[in-house]
Design a protein around this motif. Sequence first.
Motif, PDB file in Angstrom:
ATOM      1  N   LEU A 178       0.813  -1.224   0.000  1.00 33.91           N
ATOM      2  CA  LEU A 178       0.000   0.000   0.000  1.00 33.91           C
ATOM      3  C   LEU A 178       0.846   1.274   0.000  1.00 33.91           C
ATOM      4  N   VAL A 206      -4.949   3.718  -5.129  1.00 33.06           N
ATOM      5  CA  VAL A 206      -5.145   2.452  -4.433  1.00 33.06           C
ATOM      6  C   VAL A 206      -6.270   1.710  -5.132  1.00 33.06           C
ATOM      7  N   ASP A 265      -1.707  -1.396  -3.760  1.00 34.28           N
ATOM      8  CA  ASP A 265      -1.184  -0.439  -4.731  1.00 34.28           C
ATOM      9  C   ASP A 265      -0.899  -1.116  -6.081  1.00 34.28           C
TER      10      ASP A 265
END
Length: 303
Positions: A178, A206, A265
Motif C-alpha cells: 500500500l 489504491v 497499490d
Amino acid sequence: MLLRLLLLLLLTPPALAQTPADTARLRRHLVALTTTPEPRNYQHLASLNQAADYIAAELATAGGRPTAQCYEVQGQTYRNVLASFGPDTGPRLIIGAHYDVCGEQPGADDNGTGVAALLELARLLGQQPALPYRIDLVAYTLEEPPFFRTPQMGSYVHAKSLHTAGVPVRGMVALEMLGYYDERKGSQNYPLGPLKWVYGSRGNYVTVAQKFGNGRFGRQFARRYKAAAALPVKRFKAPAWLPGIDFSDHLNYWQFGYPAVLLTDTAFYRNKSYHEPTDTLARLDMRRLGLAVDALLAVVLAG
C-alpha cells in the motif's frame, strides 16, 4: 440552508471519533520490519519470529485481545498473530496482512506496508470507546513462495479454522502493498493492456480488487472506501482467473465461501522492485500510506 444544516446535525447519530493515521508510526513499523538480522522469511525463523513478536507487542499495546495461531510446517513452528477488537461475539470482520517476505529482500512494500497499516489501524481502533461489531486483525505467516496457494499459508490455516468452528464472518480485507505511488505517465501496468484506457497509466491510486460474485460485502466495501478516501481509488472486479486478482491472502477466504477483497497499490503492476532487494523504505510514500489507512478506518467505523 441554515435550518437544513441544524436539522441534519440533530437527526444524524454521533459517529465514532476518527483520528488521522500517524505517518511517523507507520515509518517506525517499517523500520522494525525491514531491519531484522536476516530477511523475515521461512528460512530465517529467528527473524520471522522477531517480526511476529514485534507485531504481537504492538497489537497488545493498541488494546487488542492478542492470540497466536501456531502450526507446524516441515518440522518448524510458524504462527499467525491475531488481535480482536469490539464485542466478543457476533459476526466479525477480518482484516489481514502477511508479514513474511519472498527470498533475501527487505520487503518494505511487500508486505511491510500492509503490516504497518494493520498496526496503525489497531492503534486507532483501540482509541474508540466502543465498536459496534467484532474486528479481528490478523498478521499472517507463510504467504510467500514456496507456500503460496498451499494449505501451509497462514491465511489458509486461519480461514479454515473459522470455517471449521462455524464462525460467522461479515467479510475479509487483505492489505497487500500500500506504499508505492508513481505520478509518471506509463508507470501503471495491467494484466490486460486495454485496461489502461479505463484506469489510466499513472500509478497514483489504491485499488479495491475483487472477483465476480463476491457478494454485498465486496460491493459495499469498495463503494464506501472510494467515498471516504482522500487519495484516488479504483474499483476493480474481474474473474478470479485474471492474473493478480487473487494474488494474496484473500484467496483462501474465497475457498471457504467468505466474501473478501484486496486493498493494494497493485504490486508488480506498478512497483518494479517487487520481490527485489530494492524494495526499500526509501521508495515509499508515507503520506499516501497514511491516507489509505484513514479511509480503511472510516469504512470500519461506518459499520
